[in-house]
Structure formats: C-alpha cells, structure tokens
Design an enzyme around this catalytic site. Structure first.
Site, PDB file in Angstrom:
ATOM      1  N   ARG A   1       0.814  -1.237   0.000  1.00 36.23           N
ATOM      2  CA  ARG A   1       0.000   0.000   0.000  1.00 36.23           C
ATOM      3  C   ARG A   1       0.843   1.281   0.000  1.00 36.23           C
ATOM      4  NH1 ARG A   1      -2.382  -3.485  -1.263  1.00 36.23           N
ATOM      5  NH2 ARG A   1      -4.195  -4.482  -0.343  1.00 36.23           N
TER       6      ARG A   1
ATOM      7  N   SER B   1     -10.187   0.890   4.113  1.00 36.32           N
ATOM      8  CA  SER B   1      -9.461   0.545   5.342  1.00 36.32           C
ATOM      9  C   SER B   1      -8.716   1.768   5.854  1.00 36.32           C
ATOM     10  CB  SER B   1      -8.434  -0.557   5.064  1.00 36.32           C
ATOM     11  OG  SER B   1      -9.099  -1.703   4.608  1.00 36.32           O
TER      12      SER B   1
ATOM     13  N   GLU C   1      -3.435   3.811   6.399  1.00 36.94           N
ATOM     14  CA  GLU C   1      -3.468   3.511   4.962  1.00 36.94           C
ATOM     15  C   GLU C   1      -4.037   4.729   4.218  1.00 36.94           C
ATOM     16  OE1 GLU C   1      -4.674  -0.432   3.869  1.00 36.94           O
ATOM     17  OE2 GLU C   1      -5.664   0.269   2.053  1.00 36.94           O
TER      18      GLU C   1
END
Ligand SMILES: Cc1cc2nc3c(=O)[nH]c(=O)nc-3n(C[C@H](O)[C@H](O)[C@H](O)COP(=O)(O)OP(=O)(O)OC[C@H]3O[C@@H](n4cnc5c(N)ncnc54)[C@H](O)[C@@H]3O)c2cc1C
Length: 293
Positions: free
Chosen positions: A168, A216, A286
C-alpha cells in the site's frame, strides 16, 4: 489564468462531492484537463499565477481538511482513455480511468487479470500511488511502466524496476501520474465474473458500503489484521463527533452524516493510542491525511 481551451473549470467548488468520506471545505478551483498534453499547460498556468495545486483521484483514500483551499484541485476524470495492444497483450491506461471501468473493458476483450480490482472505487492514478490491492493481488503486479511528470516538471516514463513500492505504498506520490502500461492475460471470463460477484457479495456483508467511508483506515500490521485488533478492544460503534468506528468492520471509519475531518483524525488518534496501550502495536495509516500548504 487562461484555462478555457485546456480544461473544464469549476470555481469555488464543494470538495465534499470529491471524496468518499463526503468531508472538506471549498476549493478555489477544480480543474479537469481535457488531455494529457493539457496537463502540462495547466501546470504552467498555475505556476505563472503563483498558485498551488493538489491532485485528486476519486477521493476514496484521502482525509481532506475542513478548511477551504485557496488553490487548485486537479482531477483527471477526463483522462480516461484505454488502448489495448492485442498483438503484445499490453494496455496503455490514462490516470483517470477507474479500476471498475478498466476491469470491465478488459473482460470485454477476454483479459481477466484485473478481476480483483473491480470493487476498488479508485482511479488508476490513486491506485498506483498507494499500490492498491485486494485478494492477494496488487496494481504493481502486472505493471510495465508509468508515465509521470516528475518533481522537476519533466515528462518521463519510469519502468517498473525504477519505482519503489511495497504494501500500500509507492514513491509515485512525489510525481503526477499520467498513465501506465500493463501486461494483460487472457482467461476464462465467466469464471472471472463469478469471482467478481462473490467478492462484491462478501464486501456488501463485511464493509459499511451504505455509509461514507474511505476504505481501510489502517494497514494490517505484520501477521495480524487491524480490524481484529480494534474490534477486540470493543471499539466498534465508538464515535467522536460525527465520525464512528463502523459497526460492520472495525478497520473502517464512517461519516454518520456530519463528520468533520477533525472528528475523523481525532478518532484515528484515539484508536492508535488504544491499540498501542493494549498491544504495543503502532497502527500505520493507509488513508492519506491531506494538508493544504
Ligand atoms: C468502500 C471502499 C473499499 C476500498 N477497498 C480497497 C481495497 O480493497 N484495496 C485497496 O487498496 N484500496 C481500497 N480502497 C481505497 C481506495 O479506493 C484505493 O486506495 C484507491 O486506489 C484510491 O484511488 P483514488 O483515485 O480514489 O485516489 P485518491 O484518494 O483521490 O488519492 C489518493 C492519493 O493519491 C494521489 N493521487 C491520485 N491520483 C494521482 C495522480 N494521477 N498522480 C499523482 N497522485 C495522485 C492523491 O494526491 C492522494 O495522495 C477502498 C475504498 C473504499 C471507499
């Protein structure tokens, strides 16, 4: 600023319409360049006017500030071309193409290797910057090269091995991503569509899709799941102002209707502190907190 021939422009635009949390103030201007060539011209105009800019994709991974932005938001939704080279099994995709449209276009041409990206509600540009992924796949997997404007303002092509990326994240956040080339693979389209259906059903059950959110909140720590840790502390439903830890999935924060950026950021800090105090694990964000500079 002379933008009329190179972009669509919205003055004093409500940023709530440009992010999936539905938060934020107003931007002085939102600029939608007509073509790849026009991006450079738009940047020149902004520089000439001595103004600032921020690039936004679909706004599905950002926490925008509450404050108004006295600058330019550049959105690439008009850069949505996909070229398929069937002889080489390669595609060239512009940065504003959404992952759902990319996958659907590929499936229509019997290419199946982007089925996993179908439910990720972002653009190619945003996906490359954050190395979006799901179901053990990620956007860098089939990448050949990316076309960017680098921090010196030069238009360059970066091969995959010239880019730093990981779970990510990628160092493309220092560039403006204009498009990318990928390898594509033929396969069983019906099977891919079946998998997409299964994944969509799973998401409908396990994610708070009816409330504004940005996916998320935290990356999963090594060997564990952020959602499991947060849930174990009984934080589902915990709220600050209009921001709440989702009752459906503890690694999602939802906007209950009138959440501010400040509420979301305070809730993030609270969750991080609780998880650290109880497990000595530092949850890494994130989502990207945006600041207007
Ligand atoms: C319901 C839901 C489910 C999600 N599921 C997943 C999932 O399964 N997997 C996953 O990885 N993510 C998931 N996400 C998060 C998000 O959709 C992805 O991270 C997506 O790739 C972000 O793309 P975007 O276009 O919305 O980027 P944005 O949020 O608009 O931007 C993200 C960052 O990229 C930068 N950026 C965007 N475009 C460019 C560009 N062209 N050039 C340079 N910088 C750029 C922005 O400045 C910002 O820093 C989910 C989100 C939601 C709301």
């Amino acid at each position: 600023m002379k933008l009329d021939k190179i972009a669509e422009v919205e003055e004093n635009a409500d940023l709530k319409k440009y992010n999936t949390y539905k938060i934020g103030g107003y931007a002085k201007r939102i600029i939608h360049p007509y073509s790849l060539k026009d991006v450079k011209k738009v940047l020149d105009e902004i520089k000439k006017a001595d103004e600032s800019y921020y690039i936004l994709g679909n706004g599905s991974n950002v926490i925008l500030p509450d404050e108004d932005y006295n600058g330019n938001i550049i959105v690439f939704d008009l850069l949505n071309n996909i070229e398929i080279n069937k002889d080489k099994d390669e595609i060239e995709v512009e940065a504003g193409v959404t992952l759902g449209v990319l996958n659907e276009t590929l499936l229509k041409n019997e290419y199946v290797n982007f089925y996993w990206a179908n439910s990720i509600p972002g653009t190619l540009g945003g996906a490359l910057v954050g190395n979006a992924g799901a179901y053990n796949h990620e956007i860098f997997e089939y990448l050949v090269s990316v076309t960017v404007i680098d921090k010196n303002g030069d238009l360059i092509k970066l091969k995959k091995d010239e880019i730093e990326y990981g779970y990510r994240r990628s160092n493309l956040n220092k560039c403006i991503v204009l498009g990318a080339k990928f390898k594509v693979e033929k396969g069983d389209v019906d099977e891919a569509r079946e998998l997409i259906k299964e994944q969509a059903l799973k998401r409908m059950k396990s994610q708070p899709l009816s409330m504004p959110n940005a996916g998320s909140v935290f990356k999963n720590p090594e060997g564990d799941a952020a959602g499991r840790l947060i849930d174990s502390l009984g934080l589902k439903g915990y709220s600050i102002g209009g921001a709440m830890v989702s009752e459906v999935h503890a690694n999602f924060i939802v906007n209950g209707g009138n959440a501010t950026s400040k509420d979301i950021k305070e809730l993030i800090k609270y969750i991080q502190k609780e998880v650290y105090d109880n497990y000595k694990i530092e949850l890494e964000l994130e989502q990207k907190i945006v600041r207007w500079n």
